[in-house]
Design an enzyme around this catalytic site. Structure first.
Site, PDB file in Angstrom:
ATOM      1  N   HIS A 160      -6.528  -0.979  -6.393  1.00  0.00           N
ATOM      2  CA  HIS A 160      -5.065  -0.244  -6.399  1.00  0.00           C
ATOM      3  C   HIS A 160      -3.963  -1.336  -6.345  1.00  0.00           C
ATOM      4  O   HIS A 160      -4.170  -2.394  -5.646  1.00  0.00           O
ATOM      5  CB  HIS A 160      -4.877   0.529  -4.992  1.00  0.00           C
ATOM      6  CG  HIS A 160      -5.878   1.939  -5.130  1.00  0.00           C
ATOM      7  ND1 HIS A 160      -6.637   2.151  -4.332  1.00  0.00           N
ATOM      8  CD2 HIS A 160      -5.903   2.910  -6.069  1.00  0.00           C
ATOM      9  CE1 HIS A 160      -7.196   3.648  -4.539  1.00  0.00           C
ATOM     10  NE2 HIS A 160      -6.996   3.768  -5.631  1.00  0.00           N
ATOM     11  N   CYS A 247      -4.848   2.801   3.216  1.00  0.00           N
ATOM     12  CA  CYS A 247      -5.347   3.900   2.650  1.00  0.00           C
ATOM     13  C   CYS A 247      -5.972   4.950   3.771  1.00  0.00           C
ATOM     14  O   CYS A 247      -6.129   6.187   3.405  1.00  0.00           O
ATOM     15  CB  CYS A 247      -6.647   3.348   1.959  1.00  0.00           C
ATOM     16  SG  CYS A 247      -7.694   2.292   2.734  1.00  0.00           S
TER      17      CYS A 247
END
Ligand code: CIR
Length: 262
Positions: A160, A247
């Site tokens: 990411h 996250c």
């Protein structure tokens, strides 16, 4: 006041998605203990924590960040790039509904919250294996009319955008130059991770404090040397599921507009 939405570690976390990390056994109890300490850290930093129960059939559900992007005006529910993760979204939508009007990223677009880095009124979106050009365009069609500048960022070698770069202060980024080009962030201060700690760029800024994985002491030193308040957390077991500190939560201002938000 900051709200942090979190979710307990799933008993099926061993079946998580993996892209850049080799599968190794995950000690569920250790992962849960680390997650508890992480949530404690959020509380110590003044967050009101909304802790969702574990999802036994959704291995990656602890990584709530990927399911939503919370702006001051709306909460955007994503359509995660990994099909196995799409059933994580409805329960997060329910948790966000008391705080923001909800909007949705819709098929065929895909977008993971881990690819979206907001800095004031700028939103950087990583074009990763999880976030499609259509995902970026849908995000822009929601955020641009609200007054945000949406910037596409090329990246490679990591899952990411926020694996490669995160904010450690309003005008300062922590970045791994191997995975993302620092030129994308002209005008901002850049701290590079220690070259031996490629995964150290993922940090979570809450108020004025930086939550950072204890596995990366050399990068930590660089942050401390800049006068930053660094809070170490051990997320080594969650890292085996390719997760880190951003996250595991969705952190946002409960009352945007009342005071400066993240
Ligand atoms: C996945 O591959 O989707 C999970 N195993 C890890 C997600 C980590 N999310 C994040 O960094 N935002």
């Amino acid at each position: 006041m900051h709200v942090a939405i979190t979710r307990e570690v799933s008993p099926s976390i061993a079946s998580c998605e993996l892209t850049h990390v080799t599968r190794q056994p995950i000690d569920l109890e250790a992962a849960r203990a680390q997650h508890d300490s992480y949530v404690d850290c959020l509380r110590q930093l003044g967050c009101h924590v909304v802790a969702l129960p574990a999802e036994p059939d959704l291995p990656d559900a602890v990584f709530v960040e990927d399911t939503a992007v919370v702006l001051d005006e709306v909460a955007m529910l994503t359509r995660p790039g990994a099909a196995s993760r799409r059933r994580e979204v409805p329960s997060v939508a329910q948790a966000l509904a008391p705080f923001r009007p909800l909007v949705h990223i819709t098929a065929p677009a895909t977008l993971d919250g881990g690819d979206v880095m907001r800095l004031g009124r700028r939103i950087f979106v990583g074009l990763s294996g999880r976030t499609s050009r259509e995902g970026l365009e849908q995000l822009a069609s929601i955020a641009t009319p609200l007054g945000y500048d949406v910037v596409a960022v090329a990246m490679e070698g990591c899952l990411h955008l926020k694996s490669a770069v995160t904010a450690v202060a309003a005008d300062t980024l922590l970045l791994n130059p191997v995975w993302v080009d620092r030129a994308a962030f002209a005008g901002l201060e850049i701290v590079e991770v220690d070259a031996n700690e490629p995964y150290a760029a993922n940090s979570l800024l809450v108020g004025g404090s930086v939550i950072h994985p204890s596995a990366f002491p050399r990068t930590r030193e660089k942050l401390v040397a800049r006068g930053l308040d660094v809070r170490d957390v051990d997320v080594s077991e969650l890292a085996k599921a390719e997760g880190a500190v951003t996250c595991c939560s969705l952190v946002f201002d409960a009352h945007p507009g009342v005071k400066q938000s993240l």
